[in-house]
Scaffold this motif. Structure first.
Motif, PDB file in Angstrom:
ATOM      1  N   ARG A  68       0.785  -1.223   0.000  1.00  8.39           N
ATOM      2  CA  ARG A  68       0.000   0.000   0.000  1.00  8.39           C
ATOM      3  C   ARG A  68       0.825   1.286   0.000  1.00  8.39           C
TER       4      ARG A  68
ATOM      5  N   GLU B 246       1.943   4.131  -2.553  1.00 11.40           N
ATOM      6  CA  GLU B 246       0.667   3.995  -3.263  1.00 11.40           C
ATOM      7  C   GLU B 246       0.469   2.514  -3.566  1.00 11.40           C
ATOM      8  N   TRP B 247      -0.728   2.134  -3.981  1.00 13.59           N
ATOM      9  CA  TRP B 247      -1.021   0.722  -4.253  1.00 13.59           C
ATOM     10  C   TRP B 247      -0.133   0.207  -5.378  1.00 13.59           C
ATOM     11  N   LYS B 248       0.561  -0.899  -5.102  1.00 10.02           N
ATOM     12  CA  LYS B 248       1.455  -1.502  -6.084  1.00 10.02           C
ATOM     13  C   LYS B 248       1.394  -3.017  -5.959  1.00 10.02           C
TER      14      LYS B 248
ATOM     15  N   ILE C 154      -7.376  -0.778  -9.803  1.00  9.11           N
ATOM     16  CA  ILE C 154      -7.415   0.615  -9.361  1.00  9.11           C
ATOM     17  C   ILE C 154      -8.519   1.383 -10.079  1.00  9.11           C
TER      18      ILE C 154
END
Length: 92
Positions: A40, A43-45, A81
């Motif tokens: 998280r 950023e979301w990865k 996303i």
């Protein structure tokens, strides 16, 4: 490649909120299920994705471990996303 994954459902399998690590089970329109690991911060990865061995791989048709889904990481991330699957799965 003519295969295009289409996500129909996402469920949260486990999480470590303190470290920002999440595991999701992704169900695709063709019946394939995948396990995706996300980080998280910042950023979301997506860190890893693998197919669950419930059905043969829709790409190579192998009935054992393969790495075909890794080629579609960008497609998975875009859907996760863009269609807010992560937020929906965490809210459950």
């Amino acid at each position: 490649m003519s295969y295009r994954p289409n996500i129909t459902n996402v469920t949260k399998a486990s999480s470590n909120d303190k470290e920002g690590l999440y595991e999701f089970i992704i169900k695709l329109a063709d019946g394939t299920e995948c396990r995706a690991f996300y980080h998280r911060f910042p950023e979301w990865k997506m860190t890893n994705i693998s197919r669950l061995l419930k059905t043969p791989c829709p790409i190579c048709r192998k009935d054992f471990i393969c790495k075909c889904m890794e080629a579609f990481t960008a497609d998975f991330e875009g859907q996760m996303i863009g269609e807010q699957w992560i937020e929906k799965a965490i809210a459950e």
